[in-house]
Design a protein around this motif. Structure first.
Motif, PDB file in Angstrom:
ATOM      1  N   SER A  88      56.698 103.662 107.808  1.00 15.02           N
ATOM      2  CA  SER A  88      56.486 102.652 106.758  1.00 15.02           C
ATOM      3  C   SER A  88      57.279 102.971 105.501  1.00 15.02           C
ATOM      4  O   SER A  88      57.760 102.059 104.802  1.00 15.02           O
ATOM      5  CB  SER A  88      54.995 102.548 106.428  1.00 15.02           C
ATOM      6  OG  SER A  88      54.488 103.806 105.991  1.00 15.02           O
ATOM      7  N   ASP A  89      57.448 104.244 105.197  1.00 17.45           N
ATOM      8  CA  ASP A  89      58.240 104.622 104.021  1.00 17.45           C
ATOM      9  C   ASP A  89      59.707 104.253 104.208  1.00 17.45           C
ATOM     10  O   ASP A  89      60.394 103.888 103.244  1.00 17.45           O
ATOM     11  CB  ASP A  89      58.117 106.125 103.754  1.00 17.45           C
ATOM     12  CG  ASP A  89      56.726 106.534 103.284  1.00 17.45           C
ATOM     13  OD1 ASP A  89      55.997 105.658 102.761  1.00 17.45           O
ATOM     14  OD2 ASP A  89      56.362 107.712 103.439  1.00 17.45           O
ATOM     15  N   THR A  90      60.179 104.340 105.448  1.00 14.59           N
ATOM     16  CA  THR A  90      61.568 103.982 105.733  1.00 14.59           C
ATOM     17  C   THR A  90      61.806 102.506 105.463  1.00 14.59           C
ATOM     18  O   THR A  90      62.809 102.122 104.848  1.00 14.59           O
ATOM     19  CB  THR A  90      61.912 104.292 107.204  1.00 14.59           C
ATOM     20  OG1 THR A  90      61.549 105.629 107.514  1.00 14.59           O
ATOM     21  CG2 THR A  90      63.392 104.100 107.455  1.00 14.59           C
ATOM     22  N   VAL A  91      60.882 101.664 105.923  1.00  9.06           N
ATOM     23  CA  VAL A  91      61.011 100.227 105.715  1.00  9.06           C
ATOM     24  C   VAL A  91      60.971  99.906 104.226  1.00  9.06           C
ATOM     25  O   VAL A  91      61.749  99.083 103.734  1.00  9.06           O
ATOM     26  CB  VAL A  91      59.888  99.480 106.461  1.00  9.06           C
ATOM     27  CG1 VAL A  91      59.884  98.004 106.102  1.00  9.06           C
ATOM     28  CG2 VAL A  91      60.046  99.674 107.973  1.00  9.06           C
ATOM     29  N   GLU A  92      60.096 100.556 103.494  1.00 13.36           N
ATOM     30  CA  GLU A  92      60.010 100.340 102.048  1.00 13.36           C
ATOM     31  C   GLU A  92      61.296 100.768 101.352  1.00 13.36           C
ATOM     32  O   GLU A  92      61.801 100.069 100.468  1.00 13.36           O
ATOM     33  CB  GLU A  92      58.828 101.112 101.471  1.00 13.36           C
ATOM     34  CG  GLU A  92      58.639 100.900  99.971  1.00 13.36           C
ATOM     35  CD  GLU A  92      57.444 101.664  99.420  1.00 13.36           C
ATOM     36  OE1 GLU A  92      57.279 101.699  98.193  1.00 13.36           O
ATOM     37  OE2 GLU A  92      56.682 102.224 100.232  1.00 13.36           O
ATOM     38  N   ALA A  93      61.864 101.907 101.776  1.00 17.31           N
ATOM     39  CA  ALA A  93      63.100 102.391 101.171  1.00 17.31           C
ATOM     40  C   ALA A  93      64.255 101.427 101.451  1.00 17.31           C
ATOM     41  O   ALA A  93      65.104 101.187 100.579  1.00 17.31           O
ATOM     42  CB  ALA A  93      63.429 103.784 101.700  1.00 17.31           C
ATOM     43  N   SER A 146      63.986  98.183 101.918  1.00 17.61           N
ATOM     44  CA  SER A 146      63.757  97.003 101.079  1.00 17.61           C
ATOM     45  C   SER A 146      64.202  97.254  99.647  1.00 17.61           C
ATOM     46  O   SER A 146      64.804  96.378  98.999  1.00 17.61           O
ATOM     47  CB  SER A 146      62.281  96.616 101.106  1.00 17.61           C
ATOM     48  OG  SER A 146      61.868  96.283 102.423  1.00 17.61           O
ATOM     49  N   GLU A 147      63.935  98.443  99.150  1.00 12.35           N
ATOM     50  CA  GLU A 147      64.352  98.776  97.783  1.00 12.35           C
ATOM     51  C   GLU A 147      65.865  98.835  97.669  1.00 12.35           C
ATOM     52  O   GLU A 147      66.436  98.397  96.657  1.00 12.35           O
ATOM     53  CB  GLU A 147      63.732 100.117  97.378  1.00 12.35           C
ATOM     54  CG  GLU A 147      62.216 100.055  97.179  1.00 12.35           C
ATOM     55  CD  GLU A 147      61.607 101.424  96.913  1.00 12.35           C
ATOM     56  OE1 GLU A 147      62.346 102.438  97.005  1.00 12.35           O
ATOM     57  OE2 GLU A 147      60.389 101.487  96.643  1.00 12.35           O
ATOM     58  N   SER A 207      67.142  95.232  97.662  1.00  9.34           N
ATOM     59  CA  SER A 207      66.888  94.635  96.354  1.00  9.34           C
ATOM     60  C   SER A 207      67.921  95.101  95.330  1.00  9.34           C
ATOM     61  O   SER A 207      68.453  94.312  94.548  1.00  9.34           O
ATOM     62  CB  SER A 207      65.474  95.000  95.887  1.00  9.34           C
ATOM     63  OG  SER A 207      65.236  94.530  94.578  1.00  9.34           O
ATOM     64  N   LYS A 240      59.278  93.235 108.034  1.00  8.03           N
ATOM     65  CA  LYS A 240      58.132  94.005 107.559  1.00  8.03           C
ATOM     66  C   LYS A 240      58.213  94.297 106.056  1.00  8.03           C
ATOM     67  O   LYS A 240      57.370  95.022 105.520  1.00  8.03           O
ATOM     68  CB  LYS A 240      58.046  95.330 108.324  1.00  8.03           C
ATOM     69  CG  LYS A 240      57.716  95.152 109.805  1.00  8.03           C
ATOM     70  CD  LYS A 240      56.380  94.424 109.999  1.00  8.03           C
ATOM     71  CE  LYS A 240      56.067  94.214 111.460  1.00  8.03           C
ATOM     72  NZ  LYS A 240      54.756  93.518 111.658  1.00  8.03           N
ATOM     73  N   SER A 241      59.188  93.715 105.387  1.00  9.32           N
ATOM     74  CA  SER A 241      59.296  93.921 103.943  1.00  9.32           C
ATOM     75  C   SER A 241      58.287  93.041 103.212  1.00  9.32           C
ATOM     76  O   SER A 241      57.916  91.959 103.700  1.00  9.32           O
ATOM     77  CB  SER A 241      60.717  93.584 103.469  1.00  9.32           C
ATOM     78  OG  SER A 241      60.969  92.195 103.588  1.00  9.32           O
ATOM     79  N   PRO A 242      57.813  93.465 102.042  1.00 10.11           N
ATOM     80  CA  PRO A 242      56.839  92.665 101.286  1.00 10.11           C
ATOM     81  C   PRO A 242      57.354  91.264 100.964  1.00 10.11           C
ATOM     82  O   PRO A 242      56.576  90.298 100.969  1.00 10.11           O
ATOM     83  CB  PRO A 242      56.625  93.487 100.017  1.00 10.11           C
ATOM     84  CG  PRO A 242      56.971  94.884 100.395  1.00 10.11           C
ATOM     85  CD  PRO A 242      58.073  94.765 101.404  1.00 10.11           C
TER      86      PRO A 242
END
Length: 618
Positions: free
Chosen positions: A232-237, A239-240, A243, A524-526
């Motif tokens: 999950s941290d990979t997907v968040e990274a 997405s960041e 952005s 899976k990104s917000p």
């Protein structure tokens, strides 16, 4: 975004060719209508046509001088503010607010090592007047085109093929043209439709010394080291990073807009652009309406409404003469053909962007090749999952593949991986291999040493995607630049940020594909959740068919075309052109390619009176 032209001869550059060189700059004036200029000394001629995007002041016009360095540059460096701050900490001062000055001072500070620090898209030449040394560089993925021609110690560089075609012997590369007609792809390994012009390799730089020695080197490589697992941290990274890639590509001193299809890629780019822009009024967005079952207009309208975008819808005119006129202009700028009729529709779209006063347009190009966005990729991973004991993943992909169309997926996959001998069998089955005869052209050496920058990634899906990213995406990026610049619009692609590419291929297949969900990192990104109801659908793709009346008009032109006498065709080609078979939908792409080659021959061979003598630089 601009147009550049360079002539260099280490032994001396005569003034006799200056008028021809100035014409070569003017040929690319559409790439930079705001200012056209050149500078030269006894060895180097640098020309530039400017499209002003960052720092509109005339002080940033090019060719740009810093101390003993002269530069002509096409593209944008999106992290120029961060680089300028770093250079200022090293004691450097700046007289403009442009990314141009940042690039030339970065070169003065770090030499050729500066190219690895640049986050952007570029083709450029820096001439050291004191050392009489020329350095030429192109961005990592070939977003900005660059061509070269070499004749002894004479060397020419230009943004577009047509700039050089007027200055060289026009010896046709029949072998490459036959490959294009047969395969529908364009993977020439640096070759072009003329033997005397080649493409400058992406992710490389070249140094030509005062003594005439050439040294070329790759400054960037795809990841091929240890692979990290996705969580999950990979997907968040990811997405960041996406952005931030969008944020950097909003840096502009002129109005920007968005190309919006209503699909996953362009929607998320639009989401982040709206988030970072700070605009209080609707950002202009542009979509193409095909008016058929593949039309994505409704999805684009839904996304535009949620983001408060000012959506402009463009449809394609249907008159055959207009279609052919537009296609002829595109072939002139491309210097070759393109595989898909969609290029004509994209031309209409960018024309609409320009007419609305927008000079910068963000798109979603590159996401499919980065994150396994095509269903044909499933054919690769199903046996791979089985071999690794991931039976659930294999089953889910197999089930999804049945829904998508198993036979279609196999055909698409095989077209990408089969050797040429087996592809030939597929063409026999399809019915047009008989139109060609065996042809072996000359073995043309590359003028530059090209390093392997692809490597061998440990992950199977990564290896396949990297090959698509390196080769399959190259043609899409090229036509994207050429079509946008024909309307004096700069196209920017956040998914081509090299940080995203490196991150994606440093992680395993789970970032791209899980539970038969492609583009997993995006879905899976917000940000995705806000548009889930619009995006949870089958991929439609860009639709751009050719009307029967237009096909008939194209066939009429082809029947008397001199290309049918070329040595790459069999005697059957004329009968085939005179028949009605080319009107059938199965031959639409072949007709489109044949007609573009016919146009290319008219523009670059027949209108020039056949082969023209080379214009030597000295």
């Amino acid at each position: 975004m601009c147009g550049i032209f360079i002539a260099f001869n280490h032994a001396g550059l005569a003034h006799a060719r200056d008028k021809a060189f100035v014409r070569a700059i003017a040929t690319a004036s559409h790439r930079g209508p705001d200012n056209i200029d050149h500078i030269r000394d006894g060895f180097c001629f640098l020309g530039h046509s400017r499209l002003s995007i960052i720092d509109l002041d005339v002080a940033s016009n090019q060719p740009f001088r810093f101390e003993q360095l002269l530069m002509t540059y096409n593209g944008e460096i999106f992290n120029y503010e961060e680089l300028r701050a770093e250079l200022q900490q090293l004691g450097r001062s700046f007289r403009t607010e442009s990314d141009t000055e940042v690039v030339i001072q970065a070169y003065a500070q770090w030499g050729a090592e500066c190219f690895a620090r640049l986050n952007g898209m570029w083709s450029l030449a820096i001439y050291d007047t004191a050392k009489r040394e020329l350095t030429v560089s192109r961005d990592r993925f070939g977003q900005k085109p660059l061509f070269l021609s070499r004749n002894g110690s004479d060397v020419l560089f230009a943004s577009e093929f047509q700039q050089l075609a007027e200055l060289v012997d026009r010896r046709i590369d029949y072998g490459l043209i036959q490959m294009f007609l047969k395969e529908g792809t364009y993977e020439g390994g640096g070759r072009t439709f003329l033997e005397t012009i080649q493409e400058f390799p992406k992710a490389h730089y070249l140094k030509i010394s005062a003594s005439g020695t050439w040294e070329s080197k790759a400054y960037w490589h795809y990841p091929d080291g240890e692979i990290a697992l996705t969580d999950s941290d990979t997907v968040e990274a990811f997405s960041e990073l996406l952005s931030d890639a969008v944020r950097l590509r909003l840096r502009s001193d002129v109005p920007f807009g968005l190309l919006l299809s209503g699909g996953v890629d362009s929607t998320l780019v639009a989401h982040y652009a709206r988030e970072h822009s700070g605009e209080t009024k609707g950002v202009p967005a542009f979509t193409f309406s095909s008016g058929d079952c593949h039309d994505e207009r409704g999805f684009a309208e839904t996304v535009a409404d949620r983001l408060d975008l000012d959506l402009h819808v463009r449809v394609q005119e249907q008159e055959p003469s207009d279609y052919k006129r537009r296609l002829k202009a595109l072939v002139r700028h491309l210097g070759r053909g393109h595989s898909s009729p969609a290029i004509v529709s994209v031309d209409y779209l960018y024309e609409s962007v320009a007419r609305n006063g927008v000079r910068v347009a963000l798109d979603g190009q590159g996401a499919d090749e980065l994150l396994a966005g095509y269903k044909s990729y499933f054919m690769l991973v199903i046996p791979w999952y089985l071999a690794r004991g991931k039976f659930r993943q294999a089953y889910l992909c197999f089930r999804d593949q049945l829904r998508f169309g198993f036979v279609s997926a196999i055909i698409l996959f095989l077209r990408n991986i089969l050797p040429s001998s087996l592809k030939r069998l597929m063409r026999w089955a399809y019915g047009y291999e008989r139109l060609f005869r065996a042809y072996r052209g000359p073995n043309l050496p590359r003028w530059l040493d090209v390093e392997d920058h692809v490597g061998r990634n440990p992950n199977l899906l990564n290896r396949y995607l990297i090959s698509q990213h390196d080769l399959g995406l190259e043609n899409l990026l090229y036509y994207g630049d050429i079509v946008a610049m024909r309307s004096s619009v700069e196209n920017r692609s956040p998914f081509m940020d090299h940080r995203l590419v490196t991150f994606a291929f440093q992680h395993d297949d789970g970032l791209k594909l899980q539970d038969a969900i492609d583009k997993y990192a995006l879905r899976k990104s917000p940000a995705y959740n806000s548009y889930r109801d619009v995006l949870e659908r089958d991929k439609l793709g860009f639709s751009s068919g050719i009307l029967p009346s237009t096909k008939a008009s194209m066939i009429t032109d082809l029947r008397d075309s001199s290309i049918l006498d070329w040595p790459i065709f069999s005697h059957r080609i004329r009968d085939f052109a005179r028949s009605d078979q080319l009107l059938r939908s199965k031959y639409e792409r072949l007709l489109f390619r044949l007609y573009q080659v016919h146009i290319w021959n008219e523009l670059f061979i027949e209108e020039a009176g056949g082969n023209s003598p080379a214009l030597a630089c000295s």
